[in-house]
Motif scaffolding. Structure first.
Motif, short mmCIF file in Angstrom:
data_model
loop_
_atom_site.label_atom_id
_atom_site.label_comp_id
_atom_site.label_asym_id
_atom_site.label_seq_id
_atom_site.Cartn_x
_atom_site.Cartn_y
_atom_site.Cartn_z
N SER A 77 -5.65 7.63 2.95
CA SER A 77 -5.39 9.06 2.77
C SER A 77 -6.42 9.90 3.49
O SER A 77 -6.09 10.90 4.15
CB SER A 77 -5.39 9.40 1.27
OG SER A 77 -5.19 10.78 1.07
N ALA A 78 -7.69 9.49 3.42
CA ALA A 78 -8.76 10.25 4.08
C ALA A 78 -8.62 10.21 5.59
O ALA A 78 -8.84 11.22 6.28
CB ALA A 78 -10.11 9.70 3.66
N SER A 79 -8.23 9.05 6.13
CA SER A 79 -8.09 8.93 7.58
C SER A 79 -6.88 9.68 8.10
O SER A 79 -6.84 10.11 9.25
CB SER A 79 -8.00 7.46 7.98
OG SER A 79 -6.83 6.86 7.44
N ALA A 80 -5.85 9.87 7.22
CA ALA A 80 -4.64 10.57 7.64
C ALA A 80 -4.78 12.09 7.53
O ALA A 80 -4.03 12.83 8.16
CB ALA A 80 -3.46 10.10 6.81
N SER A 81 -5.74 12.55 6.71
CA SER A 81 -5.91 13.98 6.49
C SER A 81 -6.74 14.60 7.61
O SER A 81 -7.76 14.04 8.01
CB SER A 81 -6.61 14.24 5.15
OG SER A 81 -5.85 13.70 4.09
N GLU A 84 -6.69 0.60 -4.76
CA GLU A 84 -6.88 2.05 -4.93
C GLU A 84 -7.84 2.60 -3.88
O GLU A 84 -7.60 3.65 -3.29
CB GLU A 84 -7.40 2.33 -6.34
CG GLU A 84 -6.38 2.08 -7.44
CD GLU A 84 -6.98 2.20 -8.82
OE1 GLU A 84 -8.23 2.28 -8.94
OE2 GLU A 84 -6.21 2.22 -9.81
N TRP A 85 -8.93 1.88 -3.63
CA TRP A 85 -9.89 2.34 -2.63
C TRP A 85 -9.29 2.28 -1.23
O TRP A 85 -9.58 3.13 -0.40
CB TRP A 85 -11.15 1.48 -2.70
CG TRP A 85 -12.04 1.85 -3.84
CD1 TRP A 85 -11.87 2.88 -4.74
CD2 TRP A 85 -13.25 1.19 -4.23
NE1 TRP A 85 -12.90 2.90 -5.64
CE2 TRP A 85 -13.76 1.88 -5.35
CE3 TRP A 85 -13.95 0.10 -3.73
CZ2 TRP A 85 -14.95 1.49 -5.97
CZ3 TRP A 85 -15.12 -0.29 -4.36
CH2 TRP A 85 -15.62 0.40 -5.46
N ARG A 86 -8.47 1.27 -0.99
CA ARG A 86 -7.80 1.18 0.33
C ARG A 86 -6.86 2.37 0.51
O ARG A 86 -6.79 2.96 1.59
CB ARG A 86 -7.04 -0.13 0.44
CG ARG A 86 -6.30 -0.31 1.76
CD ARG A 86 -7.22 -0.25 2.94
NE ARG A 86 -6.48 -0.39 4.20
CZ ARG A 86 -6.98 -0.10 5.39
NH1 ARG A 86 -8.22 0.32 5.51
NH2 ARG A 86 -6.24 -0.25 6.46
N LEU A 97 0.83 -1.19 0.00
CA LEU A 97 0.00 0.00 0.00
C LEU A 97 0.87 1.25 0.00
O LEU A 97 2.08 1.19 0.31
CB LEU A 97 -0.92 -0.01 1.22
CG LEU A 97 -1.95 -1.14 1.24
CD1 LEU A 97 -2.69 -1.17 2.57
CD2 LEU A 97 -2.92 -1.00 0.09
N PRO A 98 0.30 2.42 -0.32
CA PRO A 98 1.09 3.65 -0.38
C PRO A 98 1.80 4.00 0.92
O PRO A 98 2.83 4.67 0.91
CB PRO A 98 0.04 4.71 -0.73
CG PRO A 98 -1.00 3.97 -1.49
CD PRO A 98 -1.07 2.63 -0.83
N ASP A 99 1.26 3.56 2.07
CA ASP A 99 1.92 3.87 3.33
C ASP A 99 3.08 2.93 3.63
O ASP A 99 3.71 3.01 4.69
CB ASP A 99 0.90 3.85 4.48
CG ASP A 99 0.33 2.47 4.74
OD1 ASP A 99 0.60 1.55 3.92
OD2 ASP A 99 -0.38 2.29 5.73
#
Length: 262
Positions: A249-253, A242-244, A188-190
């Motif tokens: 991203s939404a939870s980190a913002s 992609e949805w994950r 994942l991106p993280d």
């Protein structure tokens, strides 16, 4: 079919107890399904479901002969207890709703091989206990099934019949040796890694090696179409990653107001 992670408090429908209940239909808030990372599919719906979900096969118990029951499932998330197809405000992010989910909060409990009992998930917060509310009633004033319940009973019976057919199809694919255990690894991106296992896929080389007789039999019974739908559906795994990533991203913002210093 009762799904424990969805039907958390299933009880048999009782005209005396549930006569005044109404259901707001069609259902628009799918939050109760937010913890389902996969869901059973009937074989009859797989071609349509392949347009929206990755489809794989899993062992779903034992059959009467002591062998494994194999069933197709739609993959809904890449972590246990995660359904990426339930979006903001409980919105369902696909055009197809799996058959065993579409009748929620109603479901059936199997009494024996031929008899079923219609149940209601009493944990669902959308139940309305007022016959004068805007939803549709399950029973009329005389305690007889109203149109909503009659239609649901017909659909639930149809789905249960398809469940039995799907088990037979899964057994057939396994008996032909077409299924193989697979594992999917991803990042994942993280930077966190994901390992999906415990599922099976149809092996293309084994399908191509089938005898003409077996291949023709599968074709006539519509199973080759199911197999090709399964293969095509696997492209949706990219969507899940992609949805994950979007959810991470939404939870980190931070909320907009906080980010603006308000």
């Amino acid at each position: 079919m009762i799904i424990p992670d969805l039907h958390r408090q299933p009880v048999g429908l009782d005209p005396a107890k549930h006569r005044a209940l109404t259901l707001p239909v069609p259902l628009t808030d799918w939050s109760p399904a937010a913890g389902l990372s996969a869901i059973f599919l009937t074989a009859a719906e797989c071609v349509h479901a392949a347009r929206d979900f990755p489809i794989v096969f899993i062992v779903a118990g034992k059959n009467d002969e002591g062998g494994d029951d194999v069933a197709p499932v739609a993959v809904l998330g890449i972590h246990a207890g995660e359904n990426l197809y339930v979006g903001a405000n409980g919105r369902w992010r696909a055009s197809h709703v799996p058959a065993v989910l579409a009748t929620y909060p109603l479901c059936v409990a199997r009494i024996d091989a031929r008899q079923y009992a219609v149940c209601l998930d009493e944990s669902w917060p959308g139940l309305q206990a007022d016959a004068g509310s805007t939803g549709q009633r399950l029973f009329d004033d005389a305690g007889e099934p109203a149109a909503l319940l009659r239609d649901a009973q017909t659909e639930l019976q149809r789905v249960e019949q398809q469940v039995d057919q799907t088990r037979a199809i899964g057994h057939r694919l396994a008996a032909l040796g077409l299924l193989e255990d697979r594992r999917l690894d991803g990042t994942l991106p993280d930077g966190s890694t994901v390992k999906l296992d415990g599922f099976m896929m149809v092996n293309e080389e084994r399908v191509n090696a089938l005898s003409d007789e077996d291949a023709l039999s599968l074709h006539k019974d519509g199973l080759l179409a199911l197999i090709h739908a399964h293969w095509i559906s696997l492209g949706h795994m990219r969507r899940l990653f992609e949805w994950r990533a979007e959810r991470l991203s939404a939870s980190a913002s931070p909320p907009a107001a906080a980010a603006a210093g308000v």
